[in-house]
Scaffold this motif. Structure first.
Motif, PDB file in Angstrom:
ATOM      1  N   LEU A   1     -27.260 -13.780 -15.167  1.00  0.00           N
ATOM      2  CA  LEU A   1     -25.993 -13.479 -15.844  1.00  0.00           C
ATOM      3  C   LEU A   1     -25.125 -14.723 -15.997  1.00  0.00           C
ATOM      4  CD1 LEU A   1     -25.066 -10.009 -14.279  1.00  0.00           C
ATOM      5  CD2 LEU A   1     -26.090 -10.484 -16.506  1.00  0.00           C
ATOM      6  N   LEU A   2     -25.228 -15.666 -15.080  1.00  0.00           N
ATOM      7  CA  LEU A   2     -24.514 -16.931 -15.241  1.00  0.00           C
ATOM      8  C   LEU A   2     -25.041 -17.687 -16.456  1.00  0.00           C
ATOM      9  CD1 LEU A   2     -24.194 -18.253 -11.559  1.00  0.00           C
ATOM     10  CD2 LEU A   2     -22.340 -17.485 -13.047  1.00  0.00           C
ATOM     11  N   GLN A   3     -26.336 -17.564 -16.700  1.00  0.00           N
ATOM     12  CA  GLN A   3     -26.934 -18.197 -17.876  1.00  0.00           C
ATOM     13  C   GLN A   3     -26.469 -17.518 -19.158  1.00  0.00           C
ATOM     14  OE1 GLN A   3     -29.147 -20.978 -18.005  1.00  0.00           O
ATOM     15  NE2 GLN A   3     -28.538 -20.767 -20.138  1.00  0.00           N
ATOM     16  N   LEU A   4     -26.371 -16.179 -19.115  1.00  0.00           N
ATOM     17  CA  LEU A   4     -25.887 -15.431 -20.278  1.00  0.00           C
ATOM     18  C   LEU A   4     -24.382 -15.592 -20.472  1.00  0.00           C
ATOM     19  CD1 LEU A   4     -27.866 -12.085 -19.908  1.00  0.00           C
ATOM     20  CD2 LEU A   4     -28.133 -13.767 -21.726  1.00  0.00           C
ATOM     21  N   ASN A   5     -23.699 -15.966 -19.370  1.00  0.00           N
ATOM     22  CA  ASN A   5     -22.242 -16.174 -19.419  1.00  0.00           C
ATOM     23  C   ASN A   5     -21.504 -14.907 -19.829  1.00  0.00           C
ATOM     24  OD1 ASN A   5     -19.989 -17.742 -18.976  1.00  0.00           O
ATOM     25  ND2 ASN A   5     -19.926 -18.508 -21.079  1.00  0.00           N
TER      26      ASN A   5
ATOM     27  N   LEU B   1     -30.558  -7.848 -20.842  1.00  0.00           N
ATOM     28  CA  LEU B   1     -29.969  -7.165 -19.695  1.00  0.00           C
ATOM     29  C   LEU B   1     -30.817  -5.967 -19.275  1.00  0.00           C
ATOM     30  CD1 LEU B   1     -26.176  -7.274 -20.649  1.00  0.00           C
ATOM     31  CD2 LEU B   1     -27.325  -8.580 -18.852  1.00  0.00           C
ATOM     32  N   SER B   2     -31.327  -5.231 -20.249  1.00  0.00           N
ATOM     33  CA  SER B   2     -32.180  -4.076 -19.940  1.00  0.00           C
ATOM     34  C   SER B   2     -33.442  -4.520 -19.216  1.00  0.00           C
ATOM     35  CB  SER B   2     -32.546  -3.329 -21.225  1.00  0.00           C
ATOM     36  OG  SER B   2     -31.395  -2.838 -21.877  1.00  0.00           O
TER      37      SER B   2
ATOM     38  N   VAL C   1     -38.895  -3.443 -24.890  1.00  0.00           N
ATOM     39  CA  VAL C   1     -37.461  -3.711 -24.742  1.00  0.00           C
ATOM     40  C   VAL C   1     -37.010  -4.864 -25.632  1.00  0.00           C
ATOM     41  CG1 VAL C   1     -35.681  -4.488 -23.133  1.00  0.00           C
ATOM     42  CG2 VAL C   1     -37.339  -2.771 -22.406  1.00  0.00           C
ATOM     43  N   LEU C   2     -37.763  -5.956 -25.624  1.00  0.00           N
ATOM     44  CA  LEU C   2     -37.355  -7.147 -26.371  1.00  0.00           C
ATOM     45  C   LEU C   2     -37.697  -7.062 -27.861  1.00  0.00           C
ATOM     46  CD1 LEU C   2     -38.442  -9.914 -23.825  1.00  0.00           C
ATOM     47  CD2 LEU C   2     -36.128  -9.097 -24.276  1.00  0.00           C
TER      48      LEU C   2
END
Length: 274
Positions: free
Chosen positions: A221-225, A63-64, A51-52
């Motif tokens: 997701l808060l970290q990714l904003n 996200l995946s 994935v990465l």
């Protein structure tokens, strides 16, 4: 046969040593030799690397991998830990015959189980994440994988000590995973539509914290904003606590999710007649 081998290894391993200091270590190394754990580690490594390493879009790849981690890690942790505790029933009875406090035995089993699953996750996902992800996002993804491993190990121990019937205990564990991974989001969605005309933002933020898997998703997701990916409850969570405060509160609640199931199983183990 396997139980007899474990008992023989136990006597050899603890001979001349204080048993209390070695129970967790013995369980830790015993689990690391388990083929299921080795396969789990390899599977996580292959998935994470694929994935990465193959997706040029860093955010999309993260996200995946996040979605995979949120499903696979809790499932493997709770099912494997439940089965392991049931399979170790004779080993636990032997430990109880030793001059060791019940609570210390249960705590060491928990430490050994969770430590082995954490190491499997770190080797499987941690290495590719550190190689391909940014420090902040990669670290948050590693943290939630570790936390979910420990949380669902605690749930597994509660399920296994709650029922003598192996099939019932495993069934309870599967339901716990199914509830937090799938059913709970559906319940939140229904509540959101039913009470959309009322000011329920605070209630939704509170309900979001009741699901450890959903809370782990919000933490990353808060970290990714990425506001669009947070969902309704995640967006409310961010509006109330902010990014930094939301991440701090998420960590505190995740620690509570570790403590509560384990303490309940700890109390039940101390009182249960084995």
């Amino acid at each position: 046969k396997k139980n007899r081998e474990n008992l023989r290894k136990y006597h050899q391993y603890f001979k001349g040593n204080e048993a209390m200091n070695n129970i967790a270590k013995f369980i830790f190394f015993d689990i690391l030799k388990n083929k299921i754990v080795l396969f789990y580690t390899l599977l996580l490594f292959v998935i994470s690397w694929s994935v990465l390493g193959l997706d040029s879009n860093y955010t999309k790849a993260t996200l995946s991998l996040l979605n995979i981690v949120l499903l696979v890690v809790p499932l493997v942790s709770i099912i494997f830990s439940t089965i392991y505790v049931y399979n170790s029933s004779q080993f636990i009875e032997l430990l109880l015959s030793q001059p060791i406090a019940r609570g210390k035995i249960w705590l060491n089993i928990f430490i050994g189980l969770s430590s082995a699953l954490i190491l499997a996750y770190l080797l499987g996902c941690g290495v590719p994440i550190l190689l391909y992800s940014s420090i902040e996002t990669g670290f948050s993804l590693i943290i939630i994988g570790v936390m979910l491993s420990v949380i669902f190990t605690a749930f597994a121990m509660l399920s296994s000590i709650g029922s003598r019937d192996r099939a019932k205990g495993i069934g309870i564990s599967i339901f716990v995973w199914l509830f937090f991974a799938i059913i709970y989001d559906g319940i939140l969605l229904v509540l959101m539509f039913q009470f959309s005309d009322y000011p329920i933002e605070g209630i939704m933020a509170t309900l979001a914290a009741i699901n450890p898997i959903g809370l782990a998703r919000i933490f990353v997701l808060l970290q990714l904003n990425i506001s669009a990916m947070l969902g309704y409850s995640g967006a409310v969570f961010k509006d109330i606590f902010g990014s930094g405060g939301g991440m701090g509160i998420s960590m505190v609640i995740l620690f509570i999710w570790i403590a509560v199931p384990f303490l309940l199983s700890y109390i039940k183990f101390n009182k249960k007649d084995l």
